[in-house]
Scaffold this motif. Structure first.
Motif, PDB file in Angstrom:
ATOM      1  N   ARG A  92      81.773 103.543 -39.032  1.00  0.00           N
ATOM      2  CA  ARG A  92      81.603 104.099 -37.685  1.00  0.00           C
ATOM      3  C   ARG A  92      80.272 104.867 -37.588  1.00  0.00           C
ATOM      4  O   ARG A  92      79.548 104.735 -36.595  1.00  0.00           O
ATOM      5  N   TYR A  93      79.967 105.630 -38.605  1.00  0.00           N
ATOM      6  CA  TYR A  93      78.731 106.430 -38.593  1.00  0.00           C
ATOM      7  C   TYR A  93      77.501 105.520 -38.549  1.00  0.00           C
ATOM      8  O   TYR A  93      76.552 105.782 -37.822  1.00  0.00           O
ATOM      9  N   ALA A  94      77.539 104.408 -39.326  1.00  0.00           N
ATOM     10  CA  ALA A  94      76.404 103.483 -39.358  1.00  0.00           C
ATOM     11  C   ALA A  94      76.148 102.864 -37.991  1.00  0.00           C
ATOM     12  O   ALA A  94      75.000 102.734 -37.545  1.00  0.00           O
ATOM     13  N   ILE A  95      77.231 102.524 -37.293  1.00  0.00           N
ATOM     14  CA  ILE A  95      77.095 101.884 -35.974  1.00  0.00           C
ATOM     15  C   ILE A  95      76.599 102.907 -34.945  1.00  0.00           C
ATOM     16  O   ILE A  95      75.694 102.637 -34.153  1.00  0.00           O
ATOM     17  N   VAL A  96      77.183 104.112 -34.967  1.00  0.00           N
ATOM     18  CA  VAL A  96      76.773 105.146 -34.024  1.00  0.00           C
ATOM     19  C   VAL A  96      75.339 105.565 -34.270  1.00  0.00           C
ATOM     20  O   VAL A  96      74.543 105.764 -33.329  1.00  0.00           O
TER      21      VAL A  96
END
Length: 267
Positions: A261-265
């Motif tokens: 999730r962090y990578a996408i955000v």
């Protein structure tokens, strides 16, 4: 002995004001030495009230040396109320399916769709030419979509993946898979096996092919490619390619970890 220009004008006048050329006249014009005259004669054969009597000359025109004549013959046969016998039509139609000219391959495929699938399916789906197999597969799922036909087409495309496939054929192969999945009710087991095989192909070097492939993987929910896709998001790939991946990542049905999730955000 009149020039080709005069003959073309004469055929135009006869079409517009009558009388329409007879079967005998059209057959004779279809044997002209001039390709433009042959092409115009083929067009008029398709709108003749006696088009069913012109099957034989139209079949011969499918093997003409000029692509415009071949295309006109295909289009005229499409206009006919009935078609020649499939045993005579399929052999002369097959080389046109392999044509690099899409304006010729398209009417040839549309004509193939009008022939009952049992007369050509087994032979053309196993043809030695990849273009013929792809065109036949598309004709099959277009004209007669079913789970059985969808499985046959997917099996054929998977067998193609085992051999060398050019970029052009690979793009059409992926698009054929998309059509087959959309129109045919394939069993879940077939979808999962296809997803595994396609996941092994990702990523490919050509950006346009990569887009088609990732779109298909998202539809199949091939979750095994998610780590690779996130890695591409964090790479120095062109922004437009990373945006495409990010857009389709949202379509995956996946239990996202905090790091994913962090990578996408962050992107």
């Amino acid at each position: 002995d009149n020039s080709a220009e005069y003959r073309l004008r004469a055929m135009e006048v006869m079409q517009l004001f009558g009388p329409m050329p007879t079967v005998e006249l059209l057959t004779s014009l279809g044997q002209s030495k001039n390709e433009a005259v042959r092409a115009r004669a083929a067009q008029l054969m398709g709108i003749s009230k006696e088009s069913d009597r012109l099957h034989e000359p139209l079949l011969k025109m499918l093997s003409d040396t000029d692509r415009d004549v071949q295309r006109a013959a295909c289009e005229s046969l499409l206009r006919c109320a009935s078609l020649p016998d499939s045993s005579a039509l399929v052999p002369v139609l097959t080389p046109l399916l392999a044509s690099s000219d899409r304006s010729l391959a398209w009417p040839a495929r549309r004509l193939l769709e009008r022939i009952p699938a049992e007369h050509w399916q087994s032979d053309l789906l196993a043809h030695s030419d990849q273009r013929v197999r792809l065109q036949a597969g598309l004709a099959l799922v277009t004209a007669a979509p079913s789970a059985e036909h969808g499985q046959a087409v997917i099996h054929m495309t998977r067998s193609l993946l085992a051999d060398f496939v050019s970029d052009r054929n690979f793009a059409d192969l992926l698009r054929l898979m998309q059509v087959a999945l959309h129109r045919c009710d394939l069993p879940a087991a077939d979808r999962e096996e296809l997803a595994r095989e396609l996941a092994a192909e990702f990523p490919v070097g050509e950006p346009l092919l990569n887009r088609e492939l990732f779109r298909l993987l998202a539809y199949l929910n091939a979750q095994q490619v998610i780590p690779t896709a996130i890695g591409l998001l964090q790479s120095d790939s062109p922004l437009i390619e990373r945006m495409h991946i990010a857009m389709y990542l949202a379509s995956f049905r996946h239990e996202w970890s905090a790091g994913e999730r962090y990578a996408i955000v962050k992107f």
